[in-house]
Design an enzyme around this catalytic site. Structure first.
Site, short mmCIF file in Angstrom:
data_model
loop_
_atom_site.label_atom_id
_atom_site.label_comp_id
_atom_site.label_asym_id
_atom_site.label_seq_id
_atom_site.Cartn_x
_atom_site.Cartn_y
_atom_site.Cartn_z
N LYS A 28 -3.83 -9.92 -5.87
CA LYS A 28 -5.12 -10.33 -5.30
C LYS A 28 -6.25 -9.43 -5.78
O LYS A 28 -6.04 -8.25 -6.09
CB LYS A 28 -5.06 -10.38 -3.78
CG LYS A 28 -5.08 -9.04 -3.09
CD LYS A 28 -5.40 -9.19 -1.60
CE LYS A 28 -5.69 -7.80 -1.03
NZ LYS A 28 -6.73 -7.72 -0.05
N LYS A 37 0.83 -1.21 0.00
CA LYS A 37 0.00 0.00 0.00
C LYS A 37 0.87 1.26 0.00
O LYS A 37 0.49 2.28 -0.57
CB LYS A 37 -0.98 -0.01 1.17
CG LYS A 37 -2.07 -1.06 0.99
CD LYS A 37 -3.33 -0.78 1.78
CE LYS A 37 -4.40 -1.80 1.38
NZ LYS A 37 -5.64 -1.71 2.12
N LYS A 67 -10.53 -4.08 -3.99
CA LYS A 67 -11.51 -3.02 -4.27
C LYS A 67 -10.86 -1.87 -5.02
O LYS A 67 -11.49 -1.20 -5.82
CB LYS A 67 -12.04 -2.44 -2.95
CG LYS A 67 -12.80 -3.41 -2.09
CD LYS A 67 -13.17 -2.71 -0.77
CE LYS A 67 -13.45 -3.69 0.33
NZ LYS A 67 -12.59 -3.57 1.50
N1 AQP Z 1 -8.60 -11.28 -2.81
C1 AQP Z 1 -9.00 -11.80 -1.66
N2 AQP Z 1 -9.18 -13.14 -1.53
C2 AQP Z 1 -9.61 -13.69 -0.36
N3 AQP Z 1 -9.87 -12.93 0.74
C3 AQP Z 1 -9.71 -11.58 0.65
N4 AQP Z 1 -9.89 -10.58 1.54
C4 AQP Z 1 -9.59 -9.40 0.94
N5 AQP Z 1 -9.19 -9.60 -0.32
C5 AQP Z 1 -9.26 -10.95 -0.54
C6 AQP Z 1 -10.39 -10.76 2.91
O1 AQP Z 1 -11.56 -9.98 3.06
C7 AQP Z 1 -11.66 -9.52 4.42
C8 AQP Z 1 -11.99 -8.07 4.44
O2 AQP Z 1 -10.95 -7.37 3.80
P1 AQP Z 1 -10.75 -5.81 3.97
O3 AQP Z 1 -12.03 -5.11 3.92
O4 AQP Z 1 -9.88 -5.55 5.12
O5 AQP Z 1 -10.12 -5.37 2.69
P2 AQP Z 1 -8.76 -5.45 2.03
O6 AQP Z 1 -7.98 -6.66 2.37
O7 AQP Z 1 -8.06 -4.18 2.19
O8 AQP Z 1 -9.42 -5.64 0.65
P3 AQP Z 1 -9.13 -4.96 -0.64
O9 AQP Z 1 -10.25 -5.29 -1.50
O10 AQP Z 1 -7.79 -5.34 -1.10
O11 AQP Z 1 -9.24 -3.43 -0.35
P4 AQP Z 1 -8.32 -2.27 -0.84
O12 AQP Z 1 -8.33 -2.34 -2.32
O13 AQP Z 1 -9.03 -1.09 -0.28
O14 AQP Z 1 -6.97 -2.49 -0.25
C9 AQP Z 1 -10.34 -9.88 5.09
O15 AQP Z 1 -10.54 -11.02 5.90
C10 AQP Z 1 -9.42 -10.22 3.94
O16 AQP Z 1 -8.47 -11.20 4.30
#
Ligand code: AQP
Length: 338
Positions: free
Chosen positions: A200, A118, A203
């Site tokens: 991965k 990030k 969002k």
């Molecule tokens: N790609 C993924 N595959 C499986 N599990 C995933 N999680 C996130 N991405 C994947 C799981 O979802 C839960 C909530 O995640 P979060 O809201 O903390 O979001 P994040 O990991 O920051 O998700 P993003 O989509 O990658 O957001 P951005 O783009 O904003 O950084 C967690 O249990 C996570 O493990």
């Protein structure tokens, strides 16, 4: 609800209200949370304090909190059976994070993969909150004295740090925190982007065709899956190294159908990627249909969402206040209100 659940083990986990939930969030995390609500005392957070560690717009954040709650409920998190709370409404999260930060080596935070990824993405707006994120996450979990934390694989490293900090606190003061166990599903724990299957699904992926949102219309899901990146070979075979795109689609199908990779390979032996993608799209569309429908109902009922968050945050506050009083006493803070 709390008194009935007194003997049950405690589950705590959360997602950030940074946008619509995607298939990775669903398969890696939220689908499994729904299966735990009958057997555990569950605290499912909407972690808005984590969401402000990257650039954001306050009005969007407010909207995303409502939306996240509606999506939680659409995925089966019934607010009568579990506690849906908003992190900023439960004061102990930030208070415990400060104390844990004071025992957490900076080097451990600098080594975190999510921070490094990030930090690269947000080079021009890098703040200390992003570095401190895993300490707040450790606090989110330890303040509930959670037994089990269901997360996707990307959170494994943060969970290990949480356990280290719990152990360190227990050794420095006296036994206080349980060491929480991660629950990482066998399939769906790491769903990759459909357009760049070496990263991965996320969002904030600039290429939105790589991300399947759980509330996407069937035609959108179909289009994104049919245009998923594959390879020049045409056999449906699980081989993450050489066939990451196909393997990712196979893991999506496996997570929804409980079929093994071997069964999927047999089913599509001699068939091309077109047929396989069509079948994946069908499974995804059909499995998400009830979620999409319930989301439409829940998202239009603002008062019900507010009620659920209020009730969940009050329950979370009751549980965490006791833990914070204990922690403050152990670290030597005065309390004149006894
Ligand atoms: N790609 C993924 N595959 C499986 N599990 C995933 N999680 C996130 N991405 C994947 C799981 O979802 C839960 C909530 O995640 P979060 O809201 O903390 O979001 P994040 O990991 O920051 O998700 P993003 O989509 O990658 O957001 P951005 O783009 O904003 O950084 C967690 O249990 C996570 O493990």
């Amino acid at each position: 609800m709390e008194s009935e659940n007194v003997q049950k083990k405690v589950v705590m986990t959360a997602a950030q209200p940074t946008g619509k939930l995607h298939l990775g969030n669903y398969l890696g995390a939220i689908k499994n949370w729904g299966q735990m609500i009958e057997d555990y005392e569950c605290y499912f957070g909407i972690v808005d304090m984590h969401a402000i560690t990257i650039p954001y717009v306050p009005a969007d954040l407010k909207r995303n909190v409502y939306d996240c709650a509606a999506q939680y409920m659409a995925c089966g998190l019934d607010p009568q059976k579990c506690n849906l709370f908003l992190q900023s409404m439960v004061k102990g999260h930030a208070e415990l994070a400060w104390i844990l930060g004071c025992i957490c080596p900076i080097g451990s935070l600098e080594r975190m993969t999510q921070y490094k990824d990030k930090a690269k993405k947000h080079k021009d707006a890098l703040n200390s909150g992003l570095l401190y994120y895993p300490v707040l996450m450790a606090s989110d979990i330890l303040i509930y004295n959670a037994d089990l934390v269901p997360v996707g694989e990307d959170q494994k490293q943060h969970l290990e740090l949480t356990r280290d900090l719990a152990q360190k606190f227990n050794n420095m003061y006296s036994p206080t925190f349980k060491l929480p166990e991660p629950y990482i599903p066998k399939s769906g724990a790491r769903i990759m982007s459909l357009q760049s299957p070496d990263s991965k699904m996320s969002k904030s992926d600039p290429n939105q065709n790589g991300t399947l949102y759980i509330t996407d219309e069937p035609s959108v899901l179909q289009k994104k899956i049919m245009s998923a990146v594959t390879d020049s070979d045409s056999s449906v075979r699980y081989d993450v190294q050489n066939k990451p795109g196909v393997s990712n689609l196979m893991s999506i199908m496996a997570a929804f159908t409980q079929k093994t990779y071997g069964q999927i390979e047999d089913e599509f032996s001699g068939k091309g990627y077109g047929d396989f993608k069509k079948a994946v799209a069908e499974v995804v569309i059909e499995s998400l249909a009830p979620v999409r429908q319930s989301y439409k109902d829940y998202s239009s009922d603002k008062a019900m969402i507010e009620d659920a968050i209020k009730k969940g945050s009050q329950a979370a506050t009751r549980r965490t206040t006791k833990m914070m009083a204990k922690v403050y006493r152990k670290v030597g803070f005065l309390n004149f209100e006894k």
